[in-house]
Design a protein around this motif. Structure first.
Motif, PDB file in Angstrom:
ATOM      1  N   ALA A  91      17.018  20.917  -4.726  1.00  6.99           N
ATOM      2  CA  ALA A  91      17.136  22.006  -3.616  1.00  6.99           C
ATOM      3  C   ALA A  91      16.591  23.220  -4.512  1.00  6.99           C
ATOM      4  O   ALA A  91      16.170  24.017  -3.590  1.00  6.99           O
ATOM      5  CB  ALA A  91      18.674  22.059  -3.328  1.00  6.99           C
ATOM      6  N   ALA A  92      16.680  23.420  -5.757  1.00  9.92           N
ATOM      7  CA  ALA A  92      16.309  24.400  -6.634  1.00  9.92           C
ATOM      8  C   ALA A  92      14.877  24.596  -6.534  1.00  9.92           C
ATOM      9  O   ALA A  92      14.290  25.479  -6.941  1.00  9.92           O
ATOM     10  CB  ALA A  92      16.809  24.367  -7.945  1.00  9.92           C
ATOM     11  N   LEU A  93      13.957  23.480  -6.152  1.00 10.47           N
ATOM     12  CA  LEU A  93      12.720  23.444  -6.164  1.00 10.47           C
ATOM     13  C   LEU A  93      11.876  24.229  -5.112  1.00 10.47           C
ATOM     14  O   LEU A  93      12.517  24.263  -3.990  1.00 10.47           O
ATOM     15  CB  LEU A  93      12.088  21.774  -6.313  1.00 10.47           C
ATOM     16  N   PRO A  94      11.048  24.742  -5.269  1.00 14.89           N
ATOM     17  CA  PRO A  94      10.358  25.640  -4.396  1.00 14.89           C
ATOM     18  C   PRO A  94       9.848  24.687  -3.310  1.00 14.89           C
ATOM     19  O   PRO A  94       9.267  23.726  -3.471  1.00 14.89           O
ATOM     20  CB  PRO A  94       9.061  26.357  -4.924  1.00 14.89           C
ATOM     21  N   SER A  95       9.786  25.212  -1.991  1.00 19.64           N
ATOM     22  CA  SER A  95       9.006  24.543  -0.987  1.00 19.64           C
ATOM     23  C   SER A  95       7.738  24.557  -0.930  1.00 19.64           C
ATOM     24  O   SER A  95       7.022  25.607  -1.107  1.00 19.64           O
ATOM     25  CB  SER A  95       9.537  25.089   0.198  1.00 19.64           C
ATOM     26  N   SER A  96       7.206  23.505  -0.988  1.00 20.51           N
ATOM     27  CA  SER A  96       5.652  23.240  -0.981  1.00 20.51           C
ATOM     28  C   SER A  96       5.227  21.842  -0.834  1.00 20.51           C
ATOM     29  O   SER A  96       5.833  21.051  -0.878  1.00 20.51           O
ATOM     30  CB  SER A  96       5.436  23.425  -2.750  1.00 20.51           C
ATOM     31  N   ASP A  97       3.889  21.932  -0.491  1.00 16.70           N
ATOM     32  CA  ASP A  97       3.467  20.553  -0.087  1.00 16.70           C
ATOM     33  C   ASP A  97       2.758  19.980  -1.365  1.00 16.70           C
ATOM     34  O   ASP A  97       2.416  18.702  -1.179  1.00 16.70           O
ATOM     35  CB  ASP A  97       1.903  20.783   0.866  1.00 16.70           C
ATOM     36  N   ALA A  98       2.929  20.396  -2.426  1.00 16.27           N
ATOM     37  CA  ALA A  98       2.418  19.822  -3.528  1.00 16.27           C
ATOM     38  C   ALA A  98       3.811  19.169  -4.283  1.00 16.27           C
ATOM     39  O   ALA A  98       4.639  19.894  -4.650  1.00 16.27           O
ATOM     40  CB  ALA A  98       1.964  21.059  -4.699  1.00 16.27           C
ATOM     41  N   PRO A  99       3.517  17.852  -4.573  1.00 13.82           N
ATOM     42  CA  PRO A  99       4.752  17.209  -5.163  1.00 13.82           C
ATOM     43  C   PRO A  99       4.956  17.463  -6.603  1.00 13.82           C
ATOM     44  O   PRO A  99       4.180  17.897  -7.275  1.00 13.82           O
ATOM     45  CB  PRO A  99       4.316  15.846  -5.130  1.00 13.82           C
TER      46      PRO A  99
END
Length: 413
Positions: free
Chosen positions: A15-23
């Motif tokens: 959940a702490a990861l940024p929202s992104s289309d890059a995995p």
């Protein structure tokens, strides 16, 4: 040392990861990567698990495994926990038959690709150098060969070819590949340098093939295991600048190149280490420079003398901590090869020749040894993991009880 916990292992860390289309990727097995894509606007339904690997011919493959259990409970099929996703990823890779059944089709190029990918994930130092050696010496000659078709004779012929090959001429951006010239193979120093290059490149090839063998991608390591490196190739004479040459170099320099040369003289750091320094890496209280990344992977603090402290305090004064400590005249950070032109101009001005910037590092170490510094201190300052390199290059410069005794008591004409 405790292993760093994966940022994909828990719902909280994901959940702490940024929202992104890059995995976000992690290596879970040799040649197997698990990915997590949070996606933009996916907060209500959670992220997606992915898997990636390579085929035996080096082609990158990727697959969607299912939904992460960020919002919904895991069912082991469509919604997966981190551990379940790892199991599904490994099973997917196994279904591609990239193991022993496909071993005969594995090429040297594919083995290099997978080895570099694994080492990059592990944080291998000097990876760029290994990739450059592979691109220049390995891939053009043996890269397309299947690993199963390698023989002792083929590898020896490739190794020996690096010694006798013509030298490429770089006369311009659009120079022809065939623009080469023969080298003087009667010169022992030419042979020594070329054999040393061949040994280093052979080490890179062996490392990649051994990785493939240890990970069961090939079934026999005899061909390269029995090919040994050349002997007696590392006896290069190390160049040190005399005190007068050091003074001439500093006196002839000005501006950014003067700062770079001065920093090298007072720290003994490699160019890459100096180029990566940030303002916050200088400790004004302890009068030392912190080098976080080094060739050995060992971070170190290098105390500097009074002149070095004045230099770094001037460079760091009133500047943000994340800015490059050493900069070009343009204000940009130094990068590979950007110092070549000002360095050559400086040598001409100082009336010096055949000196490389790296030899300032040798000068730093030799000066310390001549002044009585123990080799363990010199090795620590240079960032070496032990004293072997210091003993090899600088031990003969150290004041020695044996040498002093011989000079005092031996017959003298």
């Amino acid at each position: 040392m405790a292993q760093r916990r994966s940022s994909l292992s828990t719902k909280t860390s994901r959940a702490a990861l940024p929202s992104s289309d890059a995995p976000e990727w992690e290596v879970i097995s040799p040649g197997v990567r698990l990915g997590y894509r949070r996606g933009r606007g996916s907060h209500g339904r959670g992220g997606t698990w992915l898997a990636a690997s390579r085929s035996v011919d080096g082609q990158r493959l990727q697959s969607r495994l299912g939904q992460a259990d960020d919002q919904l409970p895991a069912d082991g099929a469509k919604v997966l926990t981190h551990e379940q996703a790892k199991d599904v990823a490994r099973a997917w890779v196994k279904s591609l038959k990239v193991g022993n059944e496909a071993a005969p089709a594995l090429t040297v190029n594919a083995a290099l690709d997978r080895y570099f990918e694994a080492r990059e994930a592990e944080g291998m130092k000097s990876l760029d150098d290994a990739r450059t050696r592979a691109a220049f010496h390995i891939r053009p000659k043996v890269g397309s060969l299947r690993v199963a078709d390698l023989t002792i004779e083929k590898i020896r012929a490739w190794r020996d070819g690096m010694v006798t090959a013509h030298k490429r001429l770089r006369t311009g951006k659009f120079a022809e590949k065939a623009n080469t010239v023969a080298v003087d193979l009667s010169d022992p120093e030419v042979i020594r340098r070329r054999r040393d290059t061949a040994n280093r490149t052979l080490t890179t090839l062996k490392a990649a093939l051994n990785w493939a063998f240890n990970n069961r991608l090939v079934v026999d390591d005899t061909a390269w295991r029995l090919v040994k490196p050349y002997r007696g190739t590392t006896a290069a004479r190390v160049r040190f600048l005399s005190p007068d040459e050091q003074k001439a170099l500093i006196a002839a320099s000005n501006g950014a190149i003067r700062d770079l040369v001065s920093a090298a003289l007072v720290t003994g750091a490699r160019f890459g280490e100096l180029a990566r320094l940030r303002v916050l890496d200088y400790d004004v209280v302890n009068k030392s420079v912190f080098i976080a990344e080094s060739k050995s992977g060992k971070p170190r603090h290098v105390p500097v003398p009074a002149g070095g402290a004045e230099l770094f305090e001037r460079l760091a004064r009133d500047r943000p901590g994340n800015e490059p400590l050493l900069r070009q005249e343009s204000g940009a950070a130094w990068a590979t090869s950007t110092y070549n032109r000002p360095w050559k101009a400086l040598l001409a001005q100082a009336k010096l020749s055949d000196v490389t910037l790296h030899e300032i590092r040798h000068t730093y170490a030799s000066t310390m040894v001549r002044n009585g510094a123990p080799l363990i201190v010199v090795a620590e300052a240079l960032g070496h993991s032990d004293t072997r390199m210091a003993e090899k290059h600088y031990a003969h410069l150290a004041p020695s009880y044996v040498a002093d005794t011989i000079r005092r008591l031996a017959p003298d004409i």
